[in-house]
Design an enzyme around this catalytic site. Structure first.
Site, PDB file in Angstrom:
ATOM      1  N   LYS A   4     -20.874 -56.230 -11.462  1.00 54.55           N
ATOM      2  CA  LYS A   4     -20.840 -56.265 -12.925  1.00 54.55           C
ATOM      3  C   LYS A   4     -19.589 -55.587 -13.496  1.00 54.55           C
ATOM      4  CE  LYS A   4     -23.759 -52.217 -13.968  1.00 54.55           C
ATOM      5  NZ  LYS A   4     -22.750 -51.399 -14.624  1.00 54.55           N
ATOM      6  N   ARG A  79     -31.363 -49.194 -19.598  1.00 58.74           N
ATOM      7  CA  ARG A  79     -31.822 -49.198 -18.200  1.00 58.74           C
ATOM      8  C   ARG A  79     -33.350 -49.191 -18.104  1.00 58.74           C
ATOM      9  NH1 ARG A  79     -27.880 -47.952 -14.237  1.00 58.74           N
ATOM     10  NH2 ARG A  79     -25.905 -47.257 -15.099  1.00 58.74           N
ATOM     11  N   ARG A 118     -17.661 -48.974   0.531  1.00 56.94           N
ATOM     12  CA  ARG A 118     -16.762 -48.725  -0.607  1.00 56.94           C
ATOM     13  C   ARG A 118     -16.153 -47.323  -0.549  1.00 56.94           C
ATOM     14  NH1 ARG A 118     -19.422 -50.298  -6.175  1.00 56.94           N
ATOM     15  NH2 ARG A 118     -20.888 -48.656  -5.622  1.00 56.94           N
ATOM     16  N   ARG A 163     -18.532 -42.163  -2.760  1.00 58.01           N
ATOM     17  CA  ARG A 163     -19.477 -41.559  -3.681  1.00 58.01           C
ATOM     18  C   ARG A 163     -20.748 -41.167  -2.917  1.00 58.01           C
ATOM     19  NH1 ARG A 163     -19.723 -45.765  -8.577  1.00 58.01           N
ATOM     20  NH2 ARG A 163     -21.853 -45.732  -7.791  1.00 58.01           N
ATOM     21  N   ARG A 174     -32.028 -46.356  -5.548  1.00 56.41           N
ATOM     22  CA  ARG A 174     -31.506 -46.986  -6.766  1.00 56.41           C
ATOM     23  C   ARG A 174     -32.164 -48.336  -7.007  1.00 56.41           C
ATOM     24  NH1 ARG A 174     -25.290 -46.417  -5.357  1.00 56.41           N
ATOM     25  NH2 ARG A 174     -24.907 -47.854  -7.070  1.00 56.41           N
TER      26      ARG A 174
END
Length: 219
Positions: A4, A79, A118, A163, A174
């Site tokens: 996104k 959210r 990542r 991260r 998540r």
């Protein structure tokens, strides 16, 4: 991981409307010393979580700016269902409403592959991926994983970092939270015919072609 952020930048260019991040707006309101910004600062200073009411107030202030007159994209909000309902109520006061919700669907295995590979450059926000966009300096260890000390930004040579929530365990949490708290938002807006689903598991160009089509046709 769903893409996104990548697609959001393209949508901004395509529609020429701003993408509003609640985190950025919060920091700007605090820095500007607005009435709602002062409230947020007090809460954050005491170590508390900023309430939905404060976030809605910050959005309400921000969308009065001239760059939002043709519309805006909300990134990272709402959210939860209560947040969505509060947003609807705030927009309705000005005769406005949410006009499009774009949901990126990605298989969990694909998400895990994207997220866990990542690496980021803290200063610039540049993103790398062990498999899809590795830094030029990357060297692999005997275990088949990159050697952390070789992960450096292509431009500055700064050390890259991962991260803390870019792990398989954190991703599962998540996703559980997303399914319980965020998916009901799609059910909330679906009857209005404004939820557009995009298969985010494909490559960037295919996803963008789909996004473009849904932006222009509304289908």
């Amino acid at each position: 991981g769903a893409g996104k952020g990548t697609q959001g930048v393209k949508i901004v260019d395509e529609l020429e409307i701003p993408q509003l991040s609640t985190g950025d707006m919060l920091r700007e309101a605090v820095a500007a010393g607005t009435e709602i910004g002062k409230k947020a600062k007090e809460v954050m200073a005491s170590g508390g979580l900023v309430s939905d009411d404060i976030v809605i107030g910050i959005i309400a202030d921000r969308i009065k700016e001239p760059d939002c007159k043709s519309g805006f994209i909300l990134d990272g909000f709402p959210r939860t269902l209560p947040q969505a309902k509060a947003l609807d109520a705030m927009l309705a006061k000005n005769g406005e409403s949410v006009s499009l919700v774009m949901a990126f669907d990605v298989d969990q295995a694909v998400l895990e592959d994207r997220v866990c590979g990542r690496w980021m450059d803290k200063a610039s926000g540049r993103s790398y991926h062990v498999k899809y966009a590795p830094p030029k300096s990357m060297k692999m260890g005997p275990d088949g994983k990159p050697i952390p000390s070789t992960m450096k930004d292509d431009i500055t040579g700064n050390a890259l970092y991962q991260r803390p929530d870019d792990t398989a365990e954190a991703l599962k949490k998540r996703l559980d939270s997303y399914n319980k708290q965020t998916v009901p938002i799609l059910d909330h807006y679906a009857p209005h015919g404004i939820v557009k689903r995009v298969d985010g598991g494909r490559n960037i160009h295919e996803v963008w072609a789909d996004v473009q089509g849904k932006l222009s046709s509304g289908n």
